[in-house]
Every structure is written in structure tokens, then in C-alpha cells.
Design an enzyme around this catalytic site. Structure first.
Site, short mmCIF file in Angstrom:
data_model
loop_
_atom_site.label_atom_id
_atom_site.label_comp_id
_atom_site.label_asym_id
_atom_site.label_seq_id
_atom_site.Cartn_x
_atom_site.Cartn_y
_atom_site.Cartn_z
N LYS A 65 -34.81 -82.79 7.70
CA LYS A 65 -33.69 -83.74 7.62
C LYS A 65 -34.16 -85.19 7.61
CE LYS A 65 -30.82 -80.40 8.05
NZ LYS A 65 -29.75 -80.03 7.18
C1 LIG Z 1 -34.69 -76.13 10.29
C2 LIG Z 1 -33.65 -75.90 9.25
N1 LIG Z 1 -33.87 -74.98 8.32
C3 LIG Z 1 -32.96 -74.72 7.37
C4 LIG Z 1 -31.75 -75.36 7.34
C5 LIG Z 1 -30.78 -75.03 6.25
O1 LIG Z 1 -30.69 -76.08 5.33
P1 LIG Z 1 -29.35 -76.28 4.52
O2 LIG Z 1 -28.26 -76.44 5.53
O3 LIG Z 1 -29.57 -77.51 3.73
O4 LIG Z 1 -29.16 -75.06 3.71
C6 LIG Z 1 -31.47 -76.33 8.32
C7 LIG Z 1 -30.19 -77.07 8.39
O5 LIG Z 1 -29.75 -77.67 7.51
C8 LIG Z 1 -32.45 -76.63 9.27
O6 LIG Z 1 -32.24 -77.57 10.18
N1 LIG Z 2 -28.63 -77.22 9.59
C1 LIG Z 2 -28.01 -78.48 9.78
C2 LIG Z 2 -26.53 -78.34 9.60
C3 LIG Z 2 -25.91 -79.31 8.68
O1 LIG Z 2 -26.53 -79.48 7.49
P1 LIG Z 2 -26.32 -80.76 6.57
O2 LIG Z 2 -27.47 -80.69 5.67
O3 LIG Z 2 -25.02 -80.62 5.91
O4 LIG Z 2 -26.36 -82.00 7.41
C4 LIG Z 2 -28.43 -79.02 11.13
O5 LIG Z 2 -29.49 -78.62 11.60
O6 LIG Z 2 -27.75 -79.80 11.75
#
Ligand SMILES: Cc1ncc(COP(=O)(O)O)c(C=O)c1O
Ligand SMILES: N[C@@H](CCOP(=O)(O)O)C(=O)O
Length: 468
Positions: A113
């Protein structure tokens, strides 16, 4: 570049406007009117660029209302070795079987992120200063978006963060990372429920247009298009790092929950990046895997969303999936509106007549991973490659190994570092994961959090009181 809504109710708008807007006024998600196409000469020119220069080249195609010299400066001060640990920003490592791991978790909060959130913080600061405005962010997290956003926004003038997290559902490290922040502009609210309840509240508040306007509410979730576009960049960089020339094709395997990460891969592919397949890896919350295998989308309620050892993917209503479905149904907003009306009525929908397209035209395949798979993969990668991977990345590696075709180059996206999920690493390896310097004693720091039921009105009252 102008932006529209998946549900058809947004007059074409500029990047800086949609940056502050979050959800479109019709409840849909914002997308560009078309994806820019990258020709071979451009791709050749981009191969040797640094991460920051590549990010500038890609983002300027989407953020064309920011003067180029300003955007270049902003991107250059975002993607630095000081913040991301090395000049490559996103290095690739190879496992013994040739599987490539794209390291995306070397930023301040140890999850992918940070790659987008650090940019978003600088974009907000820039646009708000130009306009003389302020912004109050309401976000939802299952563990990583929250801390990445709070670290990116803490202490920034004119920005407050109200972050909703599922009470007791995140790892001890994730909770401590967020709840130990004492900055006056950071507000942590734990919701008795799951991530989907938190995201529903964010969308309900976004859809209360009077409240949104009065309290200048913005988003940091992947609802915000800027988050997605910043994530497009590392698909290009990962492709260049994993290949020797632009004649090669690669597949990406992406641990998925809210579908934002792999949605960025879809956009990179639509732009012309030579991506063979996009492999979606889910945990036990496998709504997306079911869709890519059957064409049926059946989002589940909180009662049927499991708490797993890859908690950041404990999501059953993947927000960005709407962006992909918009493309899948030929960018027909009436169709999307009708499909999401069915979702609102808890009916889900059936697009099995488009299943062939999802695989052949858009390159999607999927698989799922369980707690047992996760433990086995963490042990296997540790034993064979002396690398400790986190639980979400382990889900990706498990699915990539199950679905990889002979001769296929697969890049697995590393989405977090194992230090964030120590309990499961200990269960797998009988020892603690490596903990990067600076995080010693994190879990012992005093924490500050307010707990609420899953009630949008209570959250609105809290925000109104906090802002005076
Ligand atoms: C460590 C981790 N892996 C995978 C994901 C999944 O990614 P996305 O929500 O973009 O599919 C998230 C949250 O977004 C995450 O924090
Ligand atoms: N997996 C995310 C949840 C939200 O995902 P986002 O990409 O829409 O911000 C988290 O770890 O908070």
C-alpha cells in the site's frame, strides 16, 4: 484525460477533481474515458528508466491537468531510496524454480500500500495547497491501507484521517501500527464487524452528498483512482525487471481481496504491457475465485466472511471488481448499474456468458489458498530458498505454483513483509519473522482507538464532533 463513472452519472472530469472526489456522485467508481495505449517504441524507451522517471511517464498520461514540472518533482520526492529502502524501489528476487517475487513492501509500513499511498499523500498536499482547501479522509482497512494512509498523511496540514478497521480482526502488529499513532489529525475507529462493513460505511458516507460536501470527505481506499494508477507503475517496472527484452511476455500472480492491485494489472495490460495472464489468488474468502471459475459473482455477508491468517484479504465484496466488470460488459454503464442493483439486493449476478472473455480477452485465471497451504508454502520457501514470505504473498506463491504453465514467466507480487504476521510465521517456522529496524517494541506502545457498531450514522456523528 477525462474521467467518467462506471454507472454513467459523472460528467467527464479532470484528474485533480476526481482525486478529491472519491466515489462518483452516482455511487459508481471513477475510470478514465479510455486507457492510453503504449506503443513499442515508448515501451523500449521506458525499459531503462528509474522507478521515479517511469512513474512520472505513466502518471502524466492520467494526471494531465498537473503541470509536468510539478508532477515530476512530486513523483521524484515520493519514490526515493530513503523511503523505499533501495534505489530500485521494487527489486525482483528469484526463487529456485524461477518464480519471480516483486518486492513491493519495503516502504514505511511494510506493505504494498505504501507504493501508492506515499504518492497520494503528496498529491493531496499539492492540490489542496493550490486550491486553498482542506480534506477529511474517511477510509476502511483490513490491516494495511489504514497504516499506510496514516503514515502518509500524519502531520500533513489541512488533512484529517478517520480510519475504520474491523475490531479484533487484524494482526497485533497491524493494530499497533495504527492505534499507537498519537497525531492530532489521525482518528482510529474500530468497527464491530469485518472489512466489508467498514467499506459499506465509507460508501454510505460518500453517498450522503450533503454530509460529504459539508465535511469535505475524501477517500484513500482504492475507490480513489489515483491509488490504482500509482499501482499500474510497478507492473511496468516488474515486467522490465523480470525480462531481458520487450519481446517477452510475463504473467502476474496477485494476492487479492478488494481487487485494487490486480485491477491495476488489468489496466497495465489494457495499456499494452505484454502481460500473458493475470492470476488472481484468494484466501478462504474466495468470491473472486468463484467468479473467475464459473462467471457467477456471489458476494457474501459478514457472517460468511472468514477470519483467516491472511487477514488483509478477508474481503467478500471486492470494490474494484466493478471497474473490471465495466470493461467486461463493453463499458456499458446501464448494465453495470443493473448488475450492482442486484448486488445491493444480495442476489449477486451471473456473467457466465462472458467467462470465455475473462480468460482469453482479459487474461484472468484464479486459484485459492487455505491456512494449511499458507503454512506449507511459508515452510517450503524458507527451506528451499531461505526466504521468509508473509501469509498473503504465500497465498500468491501457492496459487502461482499450482497454475503456472511450462515455460511461463510468473511474477508474484509480494504484498507485505512477514513481520506483520508473526503468529502465523511462528506457527509455520517455529521462530519469529525478521523484524526491520525501527519497529522494536511496537506492540507495547500506548494505543488510541474508539469502538463502534457498524453504523454509518454513528461514524458521521463522530466525524462531525471531531471537526467541530
Ligand atoms: C498484504 C495484502 N495482500 C493483499 C491484499 C489484497 O489487495 P487488493 O485489496 O488490492 O486486492 C491486501 C489488501 O489490499 C493486503 O494488504
Ligand atoms: N486490504 C486492504 C483493504 C482495502 O483495500 P484498498 O486497496 O481498497 O484500500 C487493507 O489492508 O486495508
Amino acid at each position: 484525460m477525462r474521467y467518467i463513472s462506471t454507472r454513467g452519472g459523472l460528467a467527464p472530469s479532470a484528474f485533480c477533481d476526481i482525486l478529491l472526489m472519491g466515489l462518483a456522485p452516482d455511487g459508481g467508481l471513477v475510470l478514465p474515458e479510455h486507457y492510453p495505449r503504449i506503443d513499442r517504441a515508448t515501451l523500449d524507451g521506458w525499459r531503462s528508466l528509474s522507478y521515479a522517471d517511469l512513474a512520472f511517464e505513466i502518471i502524466r498520461l492520467f494526471a494531465d491537468d498537473i503541470p509536468q514540472e510539478d508532477l515530476r518533482a512530486l513523483v521524484s520526492r515520493t519514490y526515493t531510496a530513503e523511503v523505499f529502502g533501495s534505489p530500485e524501489i521494487t527489486p525482483v528476487k528469484r526463487l529456485h524454480d524461477g518464480l519471480a517475487i516483486l518486492e513491493l513492501s519495503n516502504g514505511p509500513t511494510l506493505a504494498f500500500k505504501d507504493m501508492a499511498m506515499q504518492l497520494l499523500g503528496n498529491l493531496f498536499e499539492y492540490v489542496l495547497a493550490k486550491r486553498g482547501e482542506t480534506l477529511n479522509i474517511l477510509g476502511a482497512t483490513s490491516g494495511d491501507t489504514g497504516s499506510a494512509a496514516e503514515y502518509a498523511m500524519r502531520g500533513k496540514a489541512g488533512i484529517n484521517v478517520f480510519m475504520l478497521s474491523p475490531d479484533g480482526r487484524m494482526s497485533a502488529f497491524q493494530r499497533a501500527q495504527m492505534y499507537s499513532l498519537q497525531d492530532a489529525n489521525i482518528h482510529n475507529i474500530a468497527i464491530r464487524g469485518m472489512f466489508d462493513d467498514c467499506q459499506d460505511i465509507v460508501k454510505a458516507v460518500q453517498n450522503d452528498h450533503a454530509f460529504k460536501a459539508r465535511y469535505r470527505i475524501g477517500t484513500v481506499n482504492s475507490i480513489n483512482w489515483a491509488r490504482v494508477v500509482a499501482q499500474v507503475v510497478y507492473y511496468f517496472k516488474g515486467y522490465f525487471n523480470a525480462t531481458g527484452s520487450n519481446d517477452e511476455r510475463v504473467s502476474f500472480c496477485v494476492p487479492s481481496g478488494n481487487f485494487g492491485n490486480v485491477c491495476a494489472g488489468h489496466i497495465a495490460r489494457q495499456m499494452g504491457l505484454p502481460v500473458e495472464r493475470l492470476i488472481v489468488a484468494t484466501n478462504e474468502n474466495d468470491v473472486l475465485d468463484e467468479f473467475f471459475r464459473t462467471g457467477r459473482y456471489r458476494p457474501r455477508g459478514t457472517a460468511h466472511t472468514y477470519v483467516t491468517s491472511s487477514p488483509s484479504m478477508d474481503i467478500s465484496k471486492a470494490s474494484n471488481f466493478e471497474r473490471f466488470v465495466f470493461d467486461l460488459v463493453g463499458r456499458d454503464p446501464d448494465r453495470v448499474r443493473a448488475l450492482w442493483a442486484q448486488v445491493e439486493r444480495a442476489e449477486g449476478f451471473d456473467l457466465s456468458d462472458r467467462l470465455e472473455d475473462t480468460a482469453t480477452r482479459f487474461g484472468f485465471v484464479s486459484g485459492r489458498s487455505t491456512h494449511a497451504d499458507r503454512l506449507a508454502t511459508i515452510r517450503q520457501v524458507d527451506a528451499e530458498d531461505a526466504v521468509v514470505v508473509d501469509t498473503h504473498t504465500a497465498d500468491g506463491i501457492k496459487v502461482a505454483r499450482a497454475l503456472r504453465l511450462p515455460g511461463e514467466t510468473v511474477v508474484c507480487l509480494e504484498t507485505a513483509l512477514p513481520a506483520k504476521f508473526a503468529d502465523t510465521i511462528r506457527e509455520a517456522l517455529d521462530r519469529d519473522p525478521p523484524r526491520p529496524a525501527g519497529y522494536e517494541g511496537l506492540e507495547s506502545l500506548p494505543q488510541r482507538v474508539t469502538v463502534f457498531d457498524a453504523d454509518a450514522e454513528a461514524v458521521k456523528t463522530y466525524i462531525a464532533q471531531a471537526l467541530g
